[in-house]
Design an enzyme around this catalytic site. Structure first.
Site, PDB file in Angstrom:
ATOM      1  N   SER A   1       3.696  -1.945  10.287  1.00 29.10           N
ATOM      2  CA  SER A   1       4.977  -1.821  10.556  1.00 29.10           C
ATOM      3  C   SER A   1       5.889  -3.174  10.199  1.00 29.10           C
ATOM      4  O   SER A   1       6.753  -3.934  10.737  1.00 29.10           O
ATOM      5  CB  SER A   1       5.670  -2.189  12.511  1.00 29.10           C
ATOM      6  OG  SER A   1       4.983  -0.473  12.355  1.00 29.10           O
TER       7      SER A   1
ATOM      8  N   ASN B   1       1.000  -1.045  -0.070  1.00 28.12           N
ATOM      9  CA  ASN B   1      -0.256   0.104  -0.085  1.00 28.12           C
ATOM     10  C   ASN B   1       0.780   0.876  -0.664  1.00 28.12           C
ATOM     11  O   ASN B   1       1.606   1.777   0.934  1.00 28.12           O
ATOM     12  CB  ASN B   1      -1.019   0.173   1.373  1.00 28.12           C
ATOM     13  CG  ASN B   1      -1.860   0.853   1.576  1.00 28.12           C
ATOM     14  OD1 ASN B   1      -1.966   2.365   0.426  1.00 28.12           O
ATOM     15  ND2 ASN B   1      -2.195   1.617   2.273  1.00 28.12           N
ATOM     16  N   TRP B   2       1.190   1.963  -1.290  1.00 33.44           N
ATOM     17  CA  TRP B   2       1.963   3.431  -1.217  1.00 33.44           C
ATOM     18  C   TRP B   2       1.296   4.639  -0.227  1.00 33.44           C
ATOM     19  O   TRP B   2       2.258   5.192  -0.500  1.00 33.44           O
ATOM     20  CB  TRP B   2       2.055   3.677  -2.228  1.00 33.44           C
ATOM     21  CG  TRP B   2       3.529   2.181  -3.357  1.00 33.44           C
ATOM     22  CD1 TRP B   2       3.976   0.720  -2.270  1.00 33.44           C
ATOM     23  CD2 TRP B   2       3.945   2.666  -4.877  1.00 33.44           C
ATOM     24  NE1 TRP B   2       4.015   0.714  -3.922  1.00 33.44           N
ATOM     25  CE2 TRP B   2       4.621   1.785  -5.229  1.00 33.44           C
ATOM     26  CE3 TRP B   2       3.716   3.256  -5.427  1.00 33.44           C
ATOM     27  CZ2 TRP B   2       5.143   1.381  -5.874  1.00 33.44           C
ATOM     28  CZ3 TRP B   2       4.964   3.353  -6.834  1.00 33.44           C
ATOM     29  CH2 TRP B   2       5.384   1.914  -7.149  1.00 33.44           C
ATOM     30  N   LYS B   3      -0.097   4.169  -0.308  1.00 35.22           N
ATOM     31  CA  LYS B   3      -0.918   5.007   0.185  1.00 35.22           C
ATOM     32  C   LYS B   3      -0.328   6.998  -0.521  1.00 35.22           C
ATOM     33  O   LYS B   3      -0.433   6.417  -2.204  1.00 35.22           O
ATOM     34  CB  LYS B   3      -0.095   6.012   1.503  1.00 35.22           C
ATOM     35  CG  LYS B   3      -0.793   4.118   2.503  1.00 35.22           C
ATOM     36  CD  LYS B   3      -0.225   4.506   4.554  1.00 35.22           C
ATOM     37  CE  LYS B   3       0.095   3.280   4.590  1.00 35.22           C
ATOM     38  NZ  LYS B   3      -0.079   3.467   6.043  1.00 35.22           N
TER      39      LYS B   3
ATOM     40  N   HIS C   1      -9.285   1.139   4.980  1.00 34.48           N
ATOM     41  CA  HIS C   1      -8.071   1.176   5.778  1.00 34.48           C
ATOM     42  C   HIS C   1      -8.943   2.536   7.107  1.00 34.48           C
ATOM     43  O   HIS C   1      -9.138   2.727   7.256  1.00 34.48           O
ATOM     44  CB  HIS C   1      -6.620   2.218   5.088  1.00 34.48           C
ATOM     45  CG  HIS C   1      -5.553   2.181   5.649  1.00 34.48           C
ATOM     46  ND1 HIS C   1      -4.456   3.054   6.226  1.00 34.48           N
ATOM     47  CD2 HIS C   1      -5.074   0.718   5.199  1.00 34.48           C
ATOM     48  CE1 HIS C   1      -4.110   2.876   6.113  1.00 34.48           C
ATOM     49  NE2 HIS C   1      -3.961   1.267   6.116  1.00 34.48           N
TER      50      HIS C   1
ATOM     51  N   GLU D   1      -6.950   4.738   7.966  1.00 34.40           N
ATOM     52  CA  GLU D   1      -6.290   6.169   7.967  1.00 34.40           C
ATOM     53  C   GLU D   1      -7.795   7.156   6.950  1.00 34.40           C
ATOM     54  O   GLU D   1      -7.816   7.893   6.827  1.00 34.40           O
ATOM     55  CB  GLU D   1      -5.066   6.274   7.127  1.00 34.40           C
ATOM     56  CG  GLU D   1      -3.915   6.452   7.049  1.00 34.40           C
ATOM     57  CD  GLU D   1      -2.937   4.853   6.847  1.00 34.40           C
ATOM     58  OE1 GLU D   1      -2.677   5.691   5.554  1.00 34.40           O
ATOM     59  OE2 GLU D   1      -1.599   4.563   7.603  1.00 34.40           O
TER      60      GLU D   1
ATOM     61  N   GLY E   1       3.261  -0.769   4.063  1.00 34.45           N
ATOM     62  CA  GLY E   1       2.596   0.795   3.938  1.00 34.45           C
ATOM     63  C   GLY E   1       4.648   0.575   3.309  1.00 34.45           C
ATOM     64  O   GLY E   1       4.443   0.495   2.153  1.00 34.45           O
ATOM     65  N   GLY E   2       4.767   1.699   4.054  1.00 38.47           N
ATOM     66  CA  GLY E   2       6.250   2.132   3.827  1.00 38.47           C
ATOM     67  C   GLY E   2       7.689   1.142   3.401  1.00 38.47           C
ATOM     68  O   GLY E   2       7.634   1.304   2.498  1.00 38.47           O
TER      69      GLY E   2
ATOM     70  N   GLY F   1       2.628   2.560  10.910  1.00 38.95           N
ATOM     71  CA  GLY F   1       3.552   3.418  10.296  1.00 38.95           C
ATOM     72  C   GLY F   1       4.551   3.914  11.727  1.00 38.95           C
ATOM     73  O   GLY F   1       5.253   4.819  11.855  1.00 38.95           O
TER      74      GLY F   1
ATOM     75  N   GLU G   1      -4.837  -4.897  10.541  1.00 39.04           N
ATOM     76  CA  GLU G   1      -3.914  -3.511  10.858  1.00 39.04           C
ATOM     77  C   GLU G   1      -4.328  -3.175  12.015  1.00 39.04           C
ATOM     78  O   GLU G   1      -5.067  -2.143  11.806  1.00 39.04           O
ATOM     79  CB  GLU G   1      -4.304  -3.037   9.258  1.00 39.04           C
ATOM     80  CG  GLU G   1      -3.562  -3.255   8.775  1.00 39.04           C
ATOM     81  CD  GLU G   1      -3.196  -2.697   7.489  1.00 39.04           C
ATOM     82  OE1 GLU G   1      -2.369  -2.249   7.054  1.00 39.04           O
ATOM     83  OE2 GLU G   1      -3.720  -1.997   7.479  1.00 39.04           O
TER      84      GLU G   1
HETATM   85  P1  13P Z   1       3.325   0.168   7.456  1.00 38.29           P
HETATM   86  O1  13P Z   1       3.999  -1.180   7.307  1.00 38.29           O
HETATM   87  O2  13P Z   1       4.323   1.355   7.021  1.00 38.29           O
HETATM   88  O3  13P Z   1       3.153   0.183   8.972  1.00 38.29           O
HETATM   89  O4  13P Z   1       2.205   0.896   7.016  1.00 38.29           O
HETATM   90  C1  13P Z   1       0.628  -0.586   7.434  1.00 38.29           C
HETATM   91  C2  13P Z   1      -0.423  -0.169   6.260  1.00 38.29           C
HETATM   92  O5  13P Z   1      -1.035   0.787   6.534  1.00 38.29           O
HETATM   93  C3  13P Z   1      -0.366  -1.728   4.936  1.00 38.29           C
HETATM   94  O6  13P Z   1      -2.024  -0.803   4.598  1.00 38.29           O
END
Ligand code: 13P
Length: 247
Positions: A206, A6-8, A93, A95, A227-228, A169, A163
């Site tokens: 993470s 997930n590149w957000k 998600h 977010e 994510g990251g 993050g 999640e």
């Molecule tokens: P991180 O891997 O950056 O913690 O993000 C997880 C995430 O929200 C994937 O959707």
């Protein structure tokens, strides 16, 4: 095993080089039976999907509107994602639940829309830190699944991503025992809703190359939502290749 990135709200045209490296290395993962999905921001989906036609990397969206089309300024439908070459979409998600006040009921509509549009629906659930501290994590996730995952979905095109909000993050992850407990709990809930139909359950929050092997080895963890670490081909592939062989 499914590793989804997930590149957000990250990525610009120069990210295509990194995506190209992911495509180049994807056969290493597919040789181990690992499916890869990358969910870039909307503006890069068509570009990524065009690049991915020769590879085993699938491309997905990060959200979709419940309706197939209409007067919804700024929104994108599942059908539009599919027309751009996407085969999956993340819905619910945390977010989006936080930034856009998305409710379980809306997430349920989006999950239904995703499958109507021909996409695999990746539905996210997870408790906040306060909810975990109050001993409510299991109950919160159960409620989220009951209210945001309709039972008339096709389980073959459904993925649940657990999640924990406090692990996203932050560099923090639940203990292996807590991940095992939550994933077993989710499996039991899903078995009650989709008899005899396996639904993949991803862990997200993470996940890095350094902790992926331990997390992905846990019972009922069928992959990761990253994510990251999904922004860099080496990290993303490093996570995928850390996955143990599972039946
Ligand atoms: P991180 O891997 O950056 O913690 O993000 C997880 C995430 O929200 C994937 O959707």
């Amino acid at each position: 095993m499914l590793i989804a990135g997930n590149w957000k709200m990250n990525g610009d045209p120069s990210s295509m080089e990194e995506f190209g490296r992911m495509i180049a290395r994807a056969p290493e993962a597919t040789a181990k039976g690992i499916d890869l999905v990358v969910c870039p921001p909307f503006v890069l989906i068509a570009k990524c999907a065009d690049r991915a036609t020769v590879s085993k990397v699938e491309v997905g969206g990060q959200d979709c509107h419940p309706e197939p089309s209409g007067a919804h300024t700024g929104d994108i439908s599942a059908e539009m994602l599919a027309a751009c070459g996407a085969t999956a979409v993340i819905v619910g998600h945390s977010e989006r639940r936080t930034d856009h006040n998305e409710t379980d009921a809306l997430v349920a509509e989006k999950a239904t829309a995703a499958q109507r549009g021909g996409l695999m629906a990746i539905v996210c659930v997870g408790e906040t830190e306060a909810q975990r501290d109050q001993g409510e994590a299991l109950a919160v996730v159960k409620r989220q699944i009951e209210n945001s995952v309709p039972t008339n979905l096709d389980p073959a095109r459904l993925v649940i991503a657990y999640e924990p909000v406090w692990a996203i993050g932050t560099g923090r992850t639940p203990s292996i025992d807590d991940i095992a407990q939550m994933h077993a709990h989710i499996r039991t809930i899903l078995e009650g809703r989709f008899a005899n139909a396996p639904v993949r359950i991803l862990y997200g929050g993470s996940v890095k190359p350094g902790n992926a092997a331990e997390i992905l080895a846990v019972d009922n963890v069928d992959g990761a939502l990253v994510g990251g670490a999904s922004l860099k081909a080496d990290d993303f592939l490093g996570i995928a290749l850390a996955a143990p062989a599972k039946s």
